[in-house]
Design a protein around this motif. Structure first.
Motif, PDB file in Angstrom:
ATOM      1  N   ARG A 111       0.535  -1.119  -0.163  1.00 22.94           N
ATOM      2  CA  ARG A 111       0.215   0.177   0.170  1.00 22.94           C
ATOM      3  C   ARG A 111       0.623   0.752   0.241  1.00 22.94           C
ATOM      4  NH1 ARG A 111      -4.352   1.066   4.794  1.00 22.94           N
ATOM      5  NH2 ARG A 111      -5.709   2.909   2.802  1.00 22.94           N
ATOM      6  N   ASN A 112       0.318   2.001  -0.660  1.00 28.06           N
ATOM      7  CA  ASN A 112       1.456   3.418  -0.739  1.00 28.06           C
ATOM      8  C   ASN A 112       1.582   4.307   0.102  1.00 28.06           C
ATOM      9  OD1 ASN A 112       2.326   5.899  -1.523  1.00 28.06           O
ATOM     10  ND2 ASN A 112       2.208   5.428  -3.149  1.00 28.06           N
ATOM     11  N   PRO A 113       2.359   4.454   0.980  1.00 26.55           N
ATOM     12  CA  PRO A 113       1.754   5.027   2.511  1.00 26.55           C
ATOM     13  C   PRO A 113       1.653   7.006   2.403  1.00 26.55           C
ATOM     14  CG  PRO A 113       4.390   4.947   1.619  1.00 26.55           C
ATOM     15  CD  PRO A 113       3.824   4.045   0.791  1.00 26.55           C
ATOM     16  N   VAL A 114       1.641   6.817   0.746  1.00 27.87           N
ATOM     17  CA  VAL A 114       1.083   8.823   0.448  1.00 27.87           C
ATOM     18  C   VAL A 114      -0.040   8.787   0.425  1.00 27.87           C
ATOM     19  CG1 VAL A 114       2.160  10.822  -0.016  1.00 27.87           C
ATOM     20  CG2 VAL A 114       4.098   9.381   0.254  1.00 27.87           C
ATOM     21  N   PHE A 115      -0.078   8.191  -0.430  1.00 29.85           N
ATOM     22  CA  PHE A 115      -1.277   8.033  -1.519  1.00 29.85           C
ATOM     23  C   PHE A 115      -2.328   6.157  -0.827  1.00 29.85           C
ATOM     24  CE2 PHE A 115       1.296  10.804  -4.113  1.00 29.85           C
ATOM     25  CZ  PHE A 115       0.521  11.927  -3.918  1.00 29.85           C
ATOM     26  N   PRO A 116      -3.108   6.234   0.121  1.00 28.16           N
ATOM     27  CA  PRO A 116      -3.290   5.206   0.886  1.00 28.16           C
ATOM     28  C   PRO A 116      -4.098   4.632  -0.188  1.00 28.16           C
ATOM     29  CG  PRO A 116      -4.089   7.216   2.380  1.00 28.16           C
ATOM     30  CD  PRO A 116      -3.095   7.427   0.937  1.00 28.16           C
ATOM     31  N   ASP A 117      -4.520   5.159  -1.231  1.00 25.17           N
ATOM     32  CA  ASP A 117      -6.275   4.213  -2.291  1.00 25.17           C
ATOM     33  C   ASP A 117      -4.883   3.289  -3.473  1.00 25.17           C
ATOM     34  OD1 ASP A 117      -8.141   5.236  -0.556  1.00 25.17           O
ATOM     35  OD2 ASP A 117      -8.447   6.875  -1.447  1.00 25.17           O
ATOM     36  N   ARG A 118      -3.282   3.886  -3.228  1.00 22.57           N
ATOM     37  CA  ARG A 118      -2.885   3.097  -4.874  1.00 22.57           C
ATOM     38  C   ARG A 118      -1.772   2.030  -4.036  1.00 22.57           C
ATOM     39  NH1 ARG A 118      -0.767   8.185  -7.711  1.00 22.57           N
ATOM     40  NH2 ARG A 118      -0.562   6.846  -8.572  1.00 22.57           N
ATOM     41  N   VAL A 119      -1.432   1.090  -5.276  1.00 19.70           N
ATOM     42  CA  VAL A 119      -0.403   0.016  -4.489  1.00 19.70           C
ATOM     43  C   VAL A 119       0.068  -0.320  -5.666  1.00 19.70           C
ATOM     44  CG1 VAL A 119      -2.284  -1.197  -6.183  1.00 19.70           C
ATOM     45  CG2 VAL A 119      -1.063  -2.245  -4.447  1.00 19.70           C
ATOM     46  N   SER A 120       1.343  -0.770  -4.602  1.00 16.76           N
ATOM     47  CA  SER A 120       2.173  -1.130  -5.931  1.00 16.76           C
ATOM     48  C   SER A 120       2.749  -2.756  -5.610  1.00 16.76           C
ATOM     49  CB  SER A 120       4.140  -0.415  -5.738  1.00 16.76           C
ATOM     50  OG  SER A 120       4.322  -0.381  -4.460  1.00 16.76           O
ATOM     51  N   GLY A 121       3.759  -3.201  -6.411  1.00 20.57           N
ATOM     52  CA  GLY A 121       4.027  -4.595  -6.478  1.00 20.57           C
ATOM     53  C   GLY A 121       4.707  -5.018  -6.931  1.00 20.57           C
ATOM     54  N   LEU A 122       5.616  -6.309  -6.144  1.00 23.20           N
ATOM     55  CA  LEU A 122       7.017  -6.841  -6.910  1.00 23.20           C
ATOM     56  C   LEU A 122       6.160  -8.570  -6.783  1.00 23.20           C
ATOM     57  CD1 LEU A 122       9.567  -5.978  -4.059  1.00 23.20           C
ATOM     58  CD2 LEU A 122       9.032  -5.252  -6.714  1.00 23.20           C
ATOM     59  N   LEU A 123       7.067  -8.883  -8.826  1.00 26.53           N
ATOM     60  CA  LEU A 123       6.590 -10.473  -8.658  1.00 26.53           C
ATOM     61  C   LEU A 123       7.674 -10.815  -8.335  1.00 26.53           C
ATOM     62  CD1 LEU A 123       5.153 -13.408  -9.790  1.00 26.53           C
ATOM     63  CD2 LEU A 123       5.580 -12.094 -12.234  1.00 26.53           C
ATOM     64  N   ILE A 124       7.958 -11.996  -7.646  1.00 27.54           N
ATOM     65  CA  ILE A 124       9.263 -12.790  -7.445  1.00 27.54           C
ATOM     66  C   ILE A 124       8.827 -13.924  -8.083  1.00 27.54           C
ATOM     67  CG2 ILE A 124      10.865 -13.576  -5.129  1.00 27.54           C
ATOM     68  CD1 ILE A 124       9.135 -11.782  -3.986  1.00 27.54           C
ATOM     69  N   ASP A 125       9.884 -13.378  -9.298  1.00 25.53           N
ATOM     70  CA  ASP A 125      10.000 -15.229 -10.142  1.00 25.53           C
ATOM     71  C   ASP A 125      10.954 -16.093 -10.231  1.00 25.53           C
ATOM     72  OD1 ASP A 125       9.748 -16.988 -12.355  1.00 25.53           O
ATOM     73  OD2 ASP A 125       8.766 -16.011 -13.524  1.00 25.53           O
ATOM     74  N   HIS A 126      10.513 -16.947  -8.823  1.00 29.54           N
ATOM     75  CA  HIS A 126      11.906 -17.660  -8.257  1.00 29.54           C
ATOM     76  C   HIS A 126      12.657 -19.156  -9.881  1.00 29.54           C
ATOM     77  CE1 HIS A 126      11.287 -17.422  -4.509  1.00 29.54           C
ATOM     78  NE2 HIS A 126      10.309 -16.814  -5.031  1.00 29.54           N
ATOM     79  N   GLY A 127      11.473 -19.422 -10.755  1.00 33.65           N
ATOM     80  CA  GLY A 127      12.190 -20.069 -11.414  1.00 33.65           C
ATOM     81  C   GLY A 127      13.016 -19.605 -12.809  1.00 33.65           C
ATOM     82  N   ASN A 128      12.955 -18.250 -12.943  1.00 33.32           N
ATOM     83  CA  ASN A 128      13.735 -17.800 -13.714  1.00 33.32           C
ATOM     84  C   ASN A 128      14.644 -16.280 -12.533  1.00 33.32           C
ATOM     85  OD1 ASN A 128      12.650 -18.251 -16.574  1.00 33.32           O
ATOM     86  ND2 ASN A 128      10.492 -17.239 -15.438  1.00 33.32           N
ATOM     87  N   HIS A 129      14.883 -16.757 -12.118  1.00 37.31           N
ATOM     88  CA  HIS A 129      15.845 -15.500 -10.925  1.00 37.31           C
ATOM     89  C   HIS A 129      15.519 -14.672 -10.843  1.00 37.31           C
ATOM     90  CE1 HIS A 129      18.253 -19.811  -9.742  1.00 37.31           C
ATOM     91  NE2 HIS A 129      16.972 -19.806 -11.201  1.00 37.31           N
ATOM     92  N   ARG A 130      14.554 -13.642 -11.183  1.00 39.83           N
ATOM     93  CA  ARG A 130      14.472 -12.808 -11.057  1.00 39.83           C
ATOM     94  C   ARG A 130      12.778 -11.637 -10.263  1.00 39.83           C
ATOM     95  NH1 ARG A 130      11.570 -12.974 -17.216  1.00 39.83           N
ATOM     96  NH2 ARG A 130       9.441 -12.808 -17.404  1.00 39.83           N
ATOM     97  N   ILE A 131      12.955 -10.777 -10.356  1.00 37.91           N
ATOM     98  CA  ILE A 131      11.476  -9.499  -9.611  1.00 37.91           C
ATOM     99  C   ILE A 131      11.385  -8.802 -10.517  1.00 37.91           C
ATOM    100  CG2 ILE A 131      11.257  -8.015  -7.952  1.00 37.91           C
ATOM    101  CD1 ILE A 131      14.322  -9.647  -5.709  1.00 37.91           C
ATOM    102  N   GLU A 132      10.171  -8.597 -10.767  1.00 42.07           N
ATOM    103  CA  GLU A 132       9.796  -7.085 -12.143  1.00 42.07           C
ATOM    104  C   GLU A 132       8.848  -6.553 -10.577  1.00 42.07           C
ATOM    105  OE1 GLU A 132       8.744 -10.978 -15.580  1.00 42.07           O
ATOM    106  OE2 GLU A 132       7.343  -9.251 -14.596  1.00 42.07           O
ATOM    107  N   GLN A 133       9.268  -5.312 -11.596  1.00 37.49           N
ATOM    108  CA  GLN A 133       8.377  -4.662 -10.301  1.00 37.49           C
ATOM    109  C   GLN A 133       7.467  -3.534 -11.206  1.00 37.49           C
ATOM    110  OE1 GLN A 133      11.768  -1.536  -8.437  1.00 37.49           O
ATOM    111  NE2 GLN A 133       9.571  -0.082  -7.797  1.00 37.49           N
TER     112      GLN A 133
END
Length: 205
Positions: A115-137
């Motif tokens: 949850r966005n601490p400044v704009f609490p109605d908004r959101v961001s995410g991280l996808l952790i892909d273990h199979g491909n050894h990567r993180i997508e923001q």
């Protein structure tokens, strides 16, 4: 904008690896500029590879009760039925008032929504892909386009709008699970979308 960070498969090391990559990038920039001091620096913006930005959407307000929800861990099972047959997906969800962690596909992929601490109605995410050894923001526009999340309220309630639940008829049926009371609501006539739900107002689930 979706950004890709390659990292170790060990999730404890992924964020440290991301910080290291940022530092390495800064060092590379300094070395490059020092070696071509006679040429003016050229800054080129990378092409966006995730498609055009979605049209503006109304970000739903987070329900007032969301500030007091307890931390919970639950399993979400989804089943689809169509002409090809049935398929089933299981997600393990850990949810607090400002973080949600989902484990998918037997642990091969994970989502962390914040949850966005400044704009609490908004959101961001991280996808952790273990199979491909990567993180997508993923920023908010990425989540709108790819997952149809309009904001934090959609993530918090697993896309169920409490106002829609309130528009259904209360059947009078009650069920208690782990000390939490769930109420059954059902559409009064044939309808599309949400037609039958067991809903907990205290959990917003």
């Amino acid at each position: 904008m979706t950004r890709l960070i390659r990292a170790s498969a060990d999730p404890r090391l992924m964020m440290a690896a991301a910080a290291t990559l940022v530092g390495m990038g800064a060092s590379a920039l300094i070395l490059t500029r020092a070696s071509v001091a006679d040429a003016p620096p050229v800054i080129e913006l990378p092409a966006r590879k995730t498609g055009a930005s979605p049209p503006p959407v109304d970000t739903p307000a987070v329900p007032v009760d969301a500030e007091q929800i307890p931390a919970v861990h639950f399993q979400l099972e989804t089943t689809w039925h169509d002409a090809r047959g049935s398929r089933r997906a299981v997600q393990h969800v850990t949810r607090t008032a400002d973080r949600i962690h989902l484990v998918l596909e037997g642990g091969q992929r994970e989502w962390l929504f914040t949850r966005n601490p400044v704009f609490p109605d908004r959101v961001s995410g991280l996808l952790i892909d273990h199979g491909n050894h990567r993180i997508e923001q993923y920023d908010e526009s990425d989540l709108q386009r790819q997952l149809l999340f309009r904001g934090w309220a959609d993530v918090l309630t697993m896309r169920v709008d409490p106002r829609h639940v309130a528009s259904l008829a209360d059947t009078g049926e009650r069920r208690t699970v782990a000390g939490i009371t769930f109420y059954r609501y059902r559409a009064a006539d044939a309808a599309t979308g949400l037609v039958d739900a067991w809903w907990s107002p205290s959990l917003l689930l």
